[in-house]
Design a protein around this motif. Structure first.
Motif, PDB file in Angstrom:
ATOM      1  N   PRO A   1      35.590  41.815  54.380  1.00 35.49           N
ATOM      2  CA  PRO A   1      34.521  41.827  55.202  1.00 35.49           C
ATOM      3  C   PRO A   1      33.964  43.208  55.160  1.00 35.49           C
ATOM      4  CG  PRO A   1      36.561  41.837  56.327  1.00 35.49           C
ATOM      5  CD  PRO A   1      36.948  41.555  54.956  1.00 35.49           C
ATOM      6  N   ARG A   2      32.468  43.341  55.414  1.00 37.19           N
ATOM      7  CA  ARG A   2      31.672  44.512  55.729  1.00 37.19           C
ATOM      8  C   ARG A   2      31.005  44.211  56.995  1.00 37.19           C
ATOM      9  NH1 ARG A   2      31.820  45.172  49.842  1.00 37.19           N
ATOM     10  NH2 ARG A   2      33.251  43.744  49.604  1.00 37.19           N
ATOM     11  N   ALA A   3      30.622  45.299  57.734  1.00 36.88           N
ATOM     12  CA  ALA A   3      29.894  45.280  58.911  1.00 36.88           C
ATOM     13  C   ALA A   3      28.444  45.162  58.548  1.00 36.88           C
ATOM     14  CB  ALA A   3      30.151  46.380  59.695  1.00 36.88           C
TER      15      ALA A   3
ATOM     16  N   GLY B   1      39.781  50.808  61.449  1.00 34.07           N
ATOM     17  CA  GLY B   1      38.424  50.181  62.280  1.00 34.07           C
ATOM     18  C   GLY B   1      38.529  48.938  62.631  1.00 34.07           C
ATOM     19  N   TYR B   2      37.397  48.384  63.499  1.00 31.98           N
ATOM     20  CA  TYR B   2      37.525  47.209  64.117  1.00 31.98           C
ATOM     21  C   TYR B   2      37.699  46.015  63.076  1.00 31.98           C
ATOM     22  CZ  TYR B   2      36.457  49.793  68.178  1.00 31.98           C
ATOM     23  OH  TYR B   2      36.694  50.925  69.453  1.00 31.98           O
ATOM     24  N   ILE B   3      36.633  46.207  62.148  1.00 31.56           N
ATOM     25  CA  ILE B   3      36.326  45.101  61.145  1.00 31.56           C
ATOM     26  C   ILE B   3      37.663  44.629  60.347  1.00 31.56           C
ATOM     27  CG2 ILE B   3      34.876  44.280  59.129  1.00 31.56           C
ATOM     28  CD1 ILE B   3      33.316  44.652  61.471  1.00 31.56           C
ATOM     29  N   THR B   4      38.114  45.724  59.766  1.00 32.85           N
ATOM     30  CA  THR B   4      39.509  45.429  58.986  1.00 32.85           C
ATOM     31  C   THR B   4      40.358  44.868  59.888  1.00 32.85           C
ATOM     32  OG1 THR B   4      38.702  46.911  57.168  1.00 32.85           O
ATOM     33  CG2 THR B   4      41.037  46.651  57.448  1.00 32.85           C
ATOM     34  N   ALA B   5      40.794  45.271  60.994  1.00 32.52           N
ATOM     35  CA  ALA B   5      41.709  45.114  61.938  1.00 32.52           C
ATOM     36  C   ALA B   5      41.674  43.649  62.298  1.00 32.52           C
ATOM     37  CB  ALA B   5      41.610  45.781  63.214  1.00 32.52           C
ATOM     38  N   HIS B   6      40.194  43.111  62.606  1.00 33.20           N
ATOM     39  CA  HIS B   6      39.958  41.763  62.775  1.00 33.20           C
ATOM     40  C   HIS B   6      40.544  40.711  61.614  1.00 33.20           C
ATOM     41  CE1 HIS B   6      38.090  38.241  65.044  1.00 33.20           C
ATOM     42  NE2 HIS B   6      37.407  38.112  63.936  1.00 33.20           N
TER      43      HIS B   6
ATOM     44  N   THR C   1      32.521  38.184  56.274  1.00 34.24           N
ATOM     45  CA  THR C   1      31.444  38.348  57.033  1.00 34.24           C
ATOM     46  C   THR C   1      30.010  37.851  56.206  1.00 34.24           C
ATOM     47  OG1 THR C   1      31.232  40.602  56.545  1.00 34.24           O
ATOM     48  CG2 THR C   1      32.201  39.981  58.447  1.00 34.24           C
ATOM     49  N   ARG C   2      29.364  36.986  56.819  1.00 30.65           N
ATOM     50  CA  ARG C   2      27.989  36.689  56.192  1.00 30.65           C
ATOM     51  C   ARG C   2      27.018  37.618  56.528  1.00 30.65           C
ATOM     52  NH1 ARG C   2      27.096  31.494  54.571  1.00 30.65           N
ATOM     53  NH2 ARG C   2      28.593  30.607  56.346  1.00 30.65           N
TER      54      ARG C   2
END
Lengths: 158, 399
Positions: A54-56, A24-29, A42-43
């Motif tokens: 991080p979580r979306a 997924g995008y979040i973990t890839a970033h 992520t805040r």
């Protein structure tokens, strides 16, 4: 049934299953930045909690957590354990793993804490060396792959 | 949620003997024998059973994907409604809760809740357990079921001063009580000196701080109030059910922002609060007689008695070490020896329910606590992220 022989047969089987885990995008970033020597969280908008990993979305308020922030490299040990038994897929013992809350993060992320052989020689001493509250910092490998194994923690001796 | 819950009760229990391996039976035969035993305990035949809830955790130990389907014929499930419940280690209590909901709703009169685990089919058990962690963040971080428990133990010790000596006493007393449990996998007399030289696994946990992996089966039959009255059965009435889940990430349970801290079993406290409110329990230390806590590590018996309100936070270690909850105490904790003496993972929670209910049915044999009126069973799963609680009573609640 009592007339049949009281012995059994064992059928052996070995398995190999290959997986290609899609991040997924979040973990890839997160992982690409890890490869660049940065740990990102992520805040969450409403309460400001910084999630690492991080979580979306904030898992409490369900609001988007869209702001990426760099955390660390310093951090505080929440808990650590010195592993002295051999487990499949883990390093040869003894080794230390710790839950560390990186500076700027609202959560802790677990990884190895590097101690010297001298520090590991006496386990009671080693437990004190990595006791909750101990300051550590992130150390990145020279050769990075964009995986969590790209970093571990070392003692921050100022 | 508070106040009374709809009535249903446990009318039969059965367990196999637990041991590492059972080469004499395959999986379906293992669970079948316990189906016969639980029907006999309840005085029923398979035709009396209206629905089946199957307790089965991850099936990688057994090596047959979703192995519950293989057992259906063997336990008389053909032609009946069937579902499987999976909640990691908490599976057994979650399945019993599902069985309770089935019966209490009035939809079914007699519900068979049953399952089995056969963990020694693979020598790679620790690897199986490590696969519960996600591949991106935690699988390569050194976490496994033992190291995650070690982290909890280190936090509890630092926060409250719990000691290795306290944990040693938890193991010694559990093994001693298990001598009265005919189903126990491990039991006997341990001496502090034995523990002092036992192998360290991950600080502060040594060999006897860790449960075995066990093979075996367990089952209960839960009946509706209507069926219990009609058939004039003895019942351990279910008067409270609570369950809490939390994030898989143990690191989320640290720091000032966290709702719950990983040093404690706050999830169990919340689940117990739900169940106690339903059951009218305001002072568990005086109102409960028997508590079966799913404590797969010695430290968990400490966190467990604290979370269940049997003593103050931080008092669990000294209280257990003194024997405050041992045989003959006002509240007996794990008179069976508990999970430290048998851990058939998929059904360990159901074992807790069996052992608690059997006390109220006066069928606990050498483990029986005289005049036990009220009992609690708990189960924990995942990264200590699932906690499930069931309160049972000899008497149904008054209207």
């Amino acid at each position: 049934m009592s007339e049949i022989p009281q012995d059994t047969i064992v059928l052996p089987e070995d398995r190999h299953l290959h997986y290609d885990f899609a991040s997924g995008y979040i973990t890839a970033h997160f992982l690409r930045n890890l490869g660049e020597g940065r740990i990102l969280g992520t805040r969450a908008g409403a309460n400001g909690r910084v999630y690492v990993p991080p979580r979306a979305y904030c898992e409490r308020t369900f609001e988007p957590a869209e702001e990426w922030v760099e955390v660390g490299p310093g951090g505080t040990v929440e808990a650590a354990t010195i592993v002295t038994a051999k487990f499949l897929g883990h390093p040869d013992p003894p080794f230390v793993i710790g839950m560390v809350r990186l500076d700027g993060a609202g959560t802790a992320i677990t990884n190895y804490i590097e101690l010297s052989d001298e520090q590991l020689a006496d386990l009671d001493t080693a437990r004190d060396v990595v006791a909750p509250g101990t300051r550590v910092k992130v150390q990145f490998k020279q050769e990075r792959q964009g995986r969590v194994t790209d970093f571990h923690y070392v003692l921050d001796n100022g | 949620m508070s106040g009374h819950i709809a009535r249903a009760g446990i009318v039969g229990t059965a367990q196999s003997r637990y041991r590492t391996h059972r080469p004499d039976v395959h999986y379906a035969e293992l669970v079948q024998q316990t189906a016969f035993d639980v029907l006999a305990d309840a005085g029923m035949t398979i035709d009396d059973i209206d629905a089946i809830v199957f307790a089965m955790a991850p099936t990688d130990f057994v090596g047959i994907t979703d192995v519950d389907k293989w057992a259906i014929g063997a336990i008389g499930g053909a032609g009946k409604p069937f579902m499987r419940v999976q909640l990691g280690g908490a599976t057994g209590v979650a399945a019993a809760q599902a069985g309770y909901f089935h019966a209490a709703s009035g939809e079914f009169d007699n519900v068979l809740v049953i399952g089995a685990d056969k963990v020694a089919e693979t020598p790679d058990g620790q690897h199986v357990l490590s696969l519960m962690f996600d591949p991106f963040y935690e699988r390569e971080s050194g976490l496994n079921t033992i190291t995650m428990a070690a982290l909890h133990a280190e936090m509890h010790m630092r926060k409250y001063g719990t000691t290795t000596e306290h944990l040693d006493q938890v193991a010694i007393r559990a093994w001693r009580r298990a001598q009265r449990n005919p189903h126990a996998h491990l039991s006997g007399i341990l001496e502090p000196a034995d523990l002092a030289v036992s192998p360290l696994i991950a600080t502060p946990l040594r060999r006897y701080d860790v449960c075995p992996r066990s093979t075996g089966a367990a089952g209960v039959i839960i009946s509706s109030e209507r069926a219990i009255a009609r058939d004039q059965r003895d019942a351990a009435w279910v008067t409270g059910v609570g369950a809490i889940a939390n994030s898989v990430f143990i690191g989320d349970r640290t720091g000032a922002d966290a709702d719950l801290n990983y040093a404690d079993w706050g999830e169990l406290r919340l689940a117990a609060d739900q169940a106690y409110a339903q059951a009218g329990i305001t002072d568990p230390a005086s109102q409960l007689d028997v508590v079966e806590i799913y404590a797969p590590f010695t430290i968990c018996e400490v966190s467990g008695v604290e979370a269940l309100g049997l003593c103050a936070p931080g008092e669990g270690g000294p209280a257990l070490a003194r024997g405050d909850f041992d045989t003959g105490a006002a509240v007996e904790v794990n008179p069976s020896g508990g999970t430290l003496c048998a851990n058939p993972i998929a059904v360990t929670g159901l074992v807790r329910v069996c052992d608690a209910a059997a006390q109220l049915l006066n069928r606990a044999g050498d483990m029986q606590k005289a005049r036990a009126q009220r009992a609690v069973a708990t189960a924990v799963g995942g990264t200590f992220q699932f906690q499930s609680v069931m309160v049972m009573d000899r008497q149904p609640q008054e209207d």
